[in-house]
Design a protein around this motif. Structure first.
Motif, short mmCIF file in Angstrom:
data_model
loop_
_atom_site.label_atom_id
_atom_site.label_comp_id
_atom_site.label_asym_id
_atom_site.label_seq_id
_atom_site.Cartn_x
_atom_site.Cartn_y
_atom_site.Cartn_z
N UNK A 96 0.72 -1.27 -0.02
CA UNK A 96 0.00 -0.09 -0.05
C UNK A 96 0.98 1.11 0.01
N UNK A 97 2.03 1.19 0.89
CA UNK A 97 2.72 2.41 0.89
C UNK A 97 3.44 2.82 -0.66
N UNK A 98 3.74 1.59 -1.27
CA UNK A 98 4.65 1.71 -2.66
C UNK A 98 3.59 2.19 -3.45
N UNK A 99 2.37 1.76 -3.79
CA UNK A 99 1.21 2.10 -4.39
C UNK A 99 0.93 3.46 -4.26
N UNK A 100 0.84 3.98 -2.90
CA UNK A 100 0.38 5.41 -2.75
C UNK A 100 1.58 6.23 -3.45
#
Lengths: 274, 274
Positions: free
Chosen positions: B44-48
């Protein structure tokens, strides 16, 4: 030869020899018998070359298709046991064992014995629990020319079926060692003249800047937790594979491949000899 | 913020938004919506960071534990959807998604767009069907500093849940390209000035003896069948990772790691610049 004799009824899932061999799918029974199962023609071929096959279960089809292997097993004094298709399937853990499952003698040796051969490249699997990872790293170590692979501490049983399959026959090529205490292993390796590197994603040394042209041992920790810090500290250096892109880390088997091949190349480029 | 508002009932497995998101576990529905699921705080962090999150499902626990991620998603204009534990479990494919599942927009770009940025290291996954292998190689390519990863021919869907998880966030770091015809990919790569090497266990060239200090693309074929011979022939050379020991071959992900890192090192040691 027994397996060629017409009229011999193939063993069923209830035949005591089949029942006994199936028990080797469990660690406890393997440890007691000091035997394990290897399936498929490739593993059987490598096991035969190592003189490790005690008994070879074969379907009628496989006995024809792999007549050379059956003959070699027979010559080597292994018992050849014809089995029905469903009995073979019960012995095998994969869907396509190609009709062959061998009962093999344990192949591991004491570390001192392996070190007496003056190995130049050693891999230590410390607490690696995943059989697929452990087997893959053993296979990679063999490809890189490693002489010894040590299963240390709480590492998976090297004779676990999934591990054996992941080695793709390499279990029979290298000196496999099982050792309870990884700290003792590090000591023995160093006493034998090897430089010991801890593969560590957060290591202070960059792989590209350490020398591994001499005799080298690599410590690899579990995918989930890495090496215990005290064990990594016991090594001569903590070495990281450099991360050039955005990835946080490499997975364990990939990192091991890069470390082992980096050494293999350095050892060959510097033309060091035994 | 909606997710902080007390009294909002968390979504259940029957809430239409949850039902719709769950459909993204199927390829057909992903292709239609051009969206996919990414689970766990790291992804989720990378996608954000990539601006790819359309909606973020979070349990009450996770909303507290990962308040920073929830705030970032909210700031980025993503919809924050509180879900009950069982609804989150239904959205996730792993047992421990840590309370977060994001609906993400597809991130792939056309090859021409990726090549316009003059990449120096490219990995092409030709017909690689295993999502774990494909995701692991993408992760390794990212770690080695590759700019582009191409899923070519009948390669697995890069948005397959298992593939996404195996990339460990790297799916959002590199330019992901999907291309139907691997031969056209090879042509485009060469037109863009890259040397194209086919990784081939039986290749005539030894990895240690080819130069990959310049812009280089690697073709990797399926674990089961390798590269189709005609495709390998379309490359500038077929290159093998040398096998120093008794192993018959390396597994695909290990071979890819050795090839990609060999180039990464050569490109840095020769001090070539973009």
């Amino acid at each position: 030869m027994q397996h060629m004799r017409p009229g011999v009824e193939p063993f069923t899932t209830r035949t005591p020899r089949v029942v006994a061999a199936r028990r080797l799918q469990r660690r406890r029974d393997r440890t007691e018998a000091r035997r394990f199962l290897a399936e498929g023609p490739q593993a059987v071929r490598e096991a035969l070359a190592e003189g490790a096959v005690a008994e070879l279960f074969t379907t009628a089809d496989a006995a024809q298709r792999y007549a050379d292997l059956i003959a070699a097993a027979d010559d080597a004094g292994a018992r050849i046991s014809p089995v029905a298709e469903d009995a073979l399937a019960a012995l095998a853990e994969t869907v396509q064992p190609q009709g062959l499952v061998a009962v093999c003698e344990f192949v591991d040796v004491p570390l001192a014995e392996a070190l007496a051969k003056r190995p130049r490249l050693v891999a230590v699997l410390a607490d690696i629990r995943d059989p697929g990872n452990a087997g893959t790293i053993l296979r990679t170590a063999d490809a890189a020319g490693a002489d010894v692979v040590v299963f240390a501490g709480n590492a998976v049983d090297p004779y676990n079926g999934k591990c054996v399959r992941a080695t793709a026959g390499s279990l029979f090529h290298v000196d496999v060692v099982r050792a309870d205490d990884p700290f003792v292993v590090v000591e023995q390796l160093r006493d034998a003249g090897l430089t010991v590197y801890a593969a560590d994603a957060y290591g202070a040394q960059d792989l590209d800047h350490v020398s591994c042209a001499g005799p080298t041992a690599w410590l690899f920790g579990s995918e989930a937790h890495g090496l215990p810090p005290e064990l990594a500290d016991a090594a001569d250096a903590r070495v990281r594979v450099p991360i050039y892109g955005g990835a946080e880390s490499l997975n364990l088997a990939a990192a091991a491949a890069v470390c082992l091949y980096s050494c293999a190349r350095a050892q060959r480029m510097e033309g060091t000899s035994r």
